[in-house]
Design a protein around this motif. Structure first.
Motif, PDB file in Angstrom:
ATOM      1  N   GLY A  45       0.780  -1.231   0.000  1.00 37.09           N
ATOM      2  CA  GLY A  45       0.000   0.000   0.000  1.00 37.09           C
ATOM      3  C   GLY A  45       0.810   1.278   0.000  1.00 37.09           C
ATOM      4  N   LEU A  46       2.078   1.217  -0.370  1.00 32.59           N
ATOM      5  CA  LEU A  46       2.902   2.421  -0.458  1.00 32.59           C
ATOM      6  C   LEU A  46       2.726   3.070  -1.828  1.00 32.59           C
ATOM      7  CD1 LEU A  46       6.150   1.023   1.201  1.00 32.59           C
ATOM      8  CD2 LEU A  46       4.466   2.541   2.252  1.00 32.59           C
ATOM      9  N   GLN A  47       3.148   4.324  -1.928  1.00 40.46           N
ATOM     10  CA  GLN A  47       3.047   5.053  -3.197  1.00 40.46           C
ATOM     11  C   GLN A  47       4.429   5.512  -3.626  1.00 40.46           C
ATOM     12  OE1 GLN A  47       0.144   8.180  -3.281  1.00 40.46           O
ATOM     13  NE2 GLN A  47       0.388   8.570  -5.468  1.00 40.46           N
ATOM     14  N   VAL A  48       5.005   4.785  -4.546  1.00 39.57           N
ATOM     15  CA  VAL A  48       6.342   5.052  -5.110  1.00 39.57           C
ATOM     16  C   VAL A  48       7.385   5.214  -3.986  1.00 39.57           C
ATOM     17  CG1 VAL A  48       7.615   6.318  -6.879  1.00 39.57           C
ATOM     18  CG2 VAL A  48       5.115   6.327  -6.917  1.00 39.57           C
ATOM     19  N   PRO A  49       7.675   4.173  -3.241  1.00 38.77           N
ATOM     20  CA  PRO A  49       8.753   4.268  -2.245  1.00 38.77           C
ATOM     21  C   PRO A  49      10.083   4.470  -2.952  1.00 38.77           C
ATOM     22  CG  PRO A  49       8.013   1.990  -2.488  1.00 38.77           C
ATOM     23  CD  PRO A  49       7.062   2.834  -3.287  1.00 38.77           C
ATOM     24  N   TRP A  50      10.752   5.571  -2.630  1.00 35.66           N
ATOM     25  CA  TRP A  50      11.931   5.956  -3.406  1.00 35.66           C
ATOM     26  C   TRP A  50      13.239   5.564  -2.711  1.00 35.66           C
ATOM     27  CZ3 TRP A  50      16.327   8.251  -4.969  1.00 35.66           C
ATOM     28  CH2 TRP A  50      16.445   8.569  -6.328  1.00 35.66           C
ATOM     29  N   ASP A  51      13.276   5.625  -1.391  1.00 36.65           N
ATOM     30  CA  ASP A  51      14.524   5.334  -0.694  1.00 36.65           C
ATOM     31  C   ASP A  51      14.225   4.784   0.699  1.00 36.65           C
ATOM     32  OD1 ASP A  51      17.233   5.075  -0.407  1.00 36.65           O
ATOM     33  OD2 ASP A  51      17.667   7.216  -0.256  1.00 36.65           O
ATOM     34  N   ILE A  52      15.220   4.115   1.276  1.00 40.83           N
ATOM     35  CA  ILE A  52      15.101   3.478   2.584  1.00 40.83           C
ATOM     36  C   ILE A  52      16.340   3.803   3.397  1.00 40.83           C
ATOM     37  CG2 ILE A  52      14.842   1.284   3.814  1.00 40.83           C
ATOM     38  CD1 ILE A  52      13.833   0.097   1.113  1.00 40.83           C
ATOM     39  N   ALA A  53      16.152   4.189   4.654  1.00 47.02           N
ATOM     40  CA  ALA A  53      17.277   4.420   5.573  1.00 47.02           C
ATOM     41  C   ALA A  53      16.895   3.882   6.940  1.00 47.02           C
ATOM     42  CB  ALA A  53      17.632   5.903   5.658  1.00 47.02           C
ATOM     43  N   PHE A  54      17.825   3.191   7.584  1.00 43.53           N
ATOM     44  CA  PHE A  54      17.552   2.582   8.882  1.00 43.53           C
ATOM     45  C   PHE A  54      18.071   3.455  10.017  1.00 43.53           C
ATOM     46  CE2 PHE A  54      17.201  -0.991   6.026  1.00 43.53           C
ATOM     47  CZ  PHE A  54      16.114  -1.688   6.553  1.00 43.53           C
ATOM     48  N   MET A  55      17.265   3.535  11.084  1.00 37.25           N
ATOM     49  CA  MET A  55      17.661   4.246  12.291  1.00 37.25           C
ATOM     50  C   MET A  55      18.340   3.275  13.258  1.00 37.25           C
ATOM     51  SD  MET A  55      14.463   6.892  12.881  1.00 37.25           S
ATOM     52  CE  MET A  55      13.190   5.621  12.936  1.00 37.25           C
ATOM     53  N   PRO A  56      19.041   3.793  14.266  1.00 33.31           N
ATOM     54  CA  PRO A  56      19.769   2.904  15.186  1.00 33.31           C
ATOM     55  C   PRO A  56      18.886   1.879  15.887  1.00 33.31           C
ATOM     56  CG  PRO A  56      20.544   5.156  15.439  1.00 33.31           C
ATOM     57  CD  PRO A  56      19.359   5.218  14.534  1.00 33.31           C
ATOM     58  N   ASP A  57      17.591   2.169  16.075  1.00 29.24           N
ATOM     59  CA  ASP A  57      16.726   1.215  16.775  1.00 29.24           C
ATOM     60  C   ASP A  57      16.184   0.117  15.860  1.00 29.24           C
ATOM     61  OD1 ASP A  57      14.863   2.546  15.244  1.00 29.24           O
ATOM     62  OD2 ASP A  57      13.731   3.377  16.929  1.00 29.24           O
ATOM     63  N   GLY A  58      16.634   0.101  14.590  1.00 28.27           N
ATOM     64  CA  GLY A  58      16.217  -0.941  13.664  1.00 28.27           C
ATOM     65  C   GLY A  58      15.021  -0.591  12.811  1.00 28.27           C
ATOM     66  N   ARG A  59      14.334   0.517  13.121  1.00 27.95           N
ATOM     67  CA  ARG A  59      13.223   0.936  12.286  1.00 27.95           C
ATOM     68  C   ARG A  59      13.742   1.611  11.018  1.00 27.95           C
ATOM     69  NH1 ARG A  59       9.278   4.484  15.791  1.00 27.95           N
ATOM     70  NH2 ARG A  59      11.273   5.391  16.456  1.00 27.95           N
TER      71      ARG A  59
END
Length: 525
Positions: A45-59
């Motif tokens: 259900g996302l709309q054109v996910p362009w990029d991904i970055a992880f935070m220190p807590d794993g999210r």
């Protein structure tokens, strides 16, 4: 009320427990699959996910091109409320694009950096993350040219602590070579400059790029970027590149293209048939046969490419997930060692499926070096060489009748197809390519039922092996091997049977060549 010493002891034990838990999480072995690559869906259900970055807590923070930043938990749950909804210029290829998390996020700098188009220009903005919300903290870079196409958009922190970004030529190739423009370049902000209260003029690292979307550092090696080749309006479609970036390098666009760049920096790999390489990530964690490999997502190619490198040279290129999930764009290695990939079927150029767009989770296959071990240095494969058999020439001289000459030609075509399918199988498996010997029977070539049957069996083996590779690429079970029902007694040695053999051999060779073109997506440089 507890005595003061007891309270202090409880605090020490609690802190010690948290540190132990954190250390355990940090030292946990990366997830690996003993049954080969495993693919599952994280969220839909996302709309054109362009990029991904992880935070220190794993999210994970996931950008959607219309302007939203979404939070996806380590368990794959999508937070219903976006962390931010930004006003962006989302026309053409613009909008909210890249995202990067400050390297000091957990040490008092909870900042997130976003690459976006707004007000006719490209900006890199700094946002403060608090309470699962992002609030604007400042503009880091502004004034980068924007256009309806080739806006690029990747932003990454390098091993040196500097912030890097890739910019496109906005459809005007001359800007990539212009020293007065920031378009068509790889740019760098020195360490710490990304927290400056006022916008910073970035340094130019490399020029001559068309649309560099993928960006990642090889473990212990240089920065690599993927660059889209021409797409019709600015030249014949094709010549996508993987480039190893050298400071001060000029990668030639729009002056040169292809494998031979002359005085300009040549690509580490080249796809003559376009795959539209969008995202790039290296498998940095151990315990997998993929460790040290580069993974490239393809939009037009609708696939994931696994590249094996020797130094900065690509020596094997394996296509994965071919047309299984449509257009693939975002990619990142998660803290647990899995690979997250985003589809891009709702970007106006794809065919959305139910649930699109989605995030996929790939668990790499087990094997290779253990976790914590350095990535292996791949062996350099030998080129596919056909070593002439000196006996073959003598055999050709022994063919005297017309039918014997046609039989010998049919056998050569069948054997060429057999050599080709061996090469295709090795390329599909990412295995080293080895020289094979041309073998033509040294015996006097007589037109006989036995020779016709031998030629038929060679071509049938080629057709079956071609079907097996096709089935593996489509994630289908391989077909059963054909039963050898024909015998010499069933073959009538004559012109009609000779024509049948010729047609089967030629068809087998054509099938192999078509499959080879599909797998390679163009030849590697």
């Amino acid at each position: 009320m507890l005595p003061r010493l007891a309270r202090r002891l409880l605090v020490v034990l609690a802190v010690g427990g948290l540190l132990t838990a954190a250390a355990g999480a940090a030292s946990a072995a990366p997830v690996r699959s003993a049954a080969g690559m495993q693919v599952s869906t994280i969220t839909t259900g996302l709309q054109v996910p362009w990029d991904i970055a992880f935070m220190p807590d794993g999210r994970a923070l996931v950008t959607e091109r219309p302007g939203r930043v979404r939070i996806v938990g380590a368990d794959g749950r999508l937070a219903p409320t976006p962390a931010a909804t930004l006003a962006v210029s989302a026309s053409g290829e613009g909008g909210l694009l890249g995202v990067a998390v400050d390297p000091q996020f957990a040490a008092g700098a909870p900042f997130v950096y976003l690459y976006l188009t707004t007000g006719g220009q490209v900006q890199v903005q700094r946002h403060r993350f608090a309470g699962d919300r992002l609030t604007l903290d400042g503009v880091v870079v502004s004034g980068i040219p924007a256009g309806d196409v080739h806006t690029s958009g990747r932003v990454r922190f390098g091993p040196d602590g500097a912030l890097y970004l890739g910019t496109g030529d906005t459809g005007d190739g001359d800007l990539a070579q212009s020293p007065s423009s920031l378009a068509g370049k790889i740019l760098r902000l020195p360490p710490g400059a990304h927290r400056n209260p006022a916008p910073v003029m970035p340094q130019v690292v490399a020029i001559g790029l068309r649309h560099p979307q993928g960006m990642a550092w090889q473990p212990g090696g240089p920065l690599f970027v993927t660059d889209h080749g021409a797409s019709g309006f600015d030249g014949p479609s094709g010549d996508d590149e993987l480039d190893a970036i050298t400071p001060g390098g000029n990668y030639g666009w729009p002056l040169v293209r292809g494998a031979n760049h002359g005085p300009y920096a040549a690509p580490a790999a080249l796809w003559t048939q376009t795959i539209a390489p969008a995202g790039l990530a290296f498998v940095t964690q151990g315990g997998s046969t993929w460790t040290g490999n580069a993974l490239v997502t393809g939009l037009a190619g609708q696939q994931l490419r696994r590249l094996t490198l020797s130094g900065t040279r690509v020596i094997a290129d394996e296509p994965l997930l071919v047309r299984a999930h449509g257009r693939l764009r975002a990619i990142a290695e998660a803290p647990d060692g899995s690979i997250w990939v985003g589809t891009s079927n709702r970007d106006g150029r794809g065919s959305p499926r139910s649930g699109d767009d989605r995030l996929l989770r790939i668990v790499p296959p087990a094997g290779g070096p253990p976790a914590g071990a350095p990535a292996p240095t791949p062996t350099r494969p030998r080129r596919t060489i056909c070593v002439p058999d000196p006996r073959a020439r003598a055999a050709r001289g022994l063919a005297r009748t017309v039918l014997e000459r046609r039989l010998l030609k049919s056998q050569r075509v069948a054997q060429r197809a057999l050599r080709s399918i061996r090469t295709v199988e090795a390329r599909a498996q990412g295995a080293p390519l080895r020289g094979v010997r041309c073998r033509t029977t040294p015996d006097p070539v007589r037109f006989s039922a036995r020779q016709l049957l031998i030629s038929q069996r060679i071509t049938q083996a080629v057709i079956h092996r071609t079907a097996v590779v096709r089935a593996r690429l489509a994630d289908r079970p391989p077909p059963a091997a054909p039963r050898r029902t024909l015998t010499v007694k069933d073959i009538v040695a004559g012109p009609r049977q000779m024509r049948i053999n010729e047609r089967i051999a030629i068809a087998a060779l054509k099938r192999v060549r078509a499959l080879d073109a599909r797998i390679s997506g163009g030849e590697l440089a």
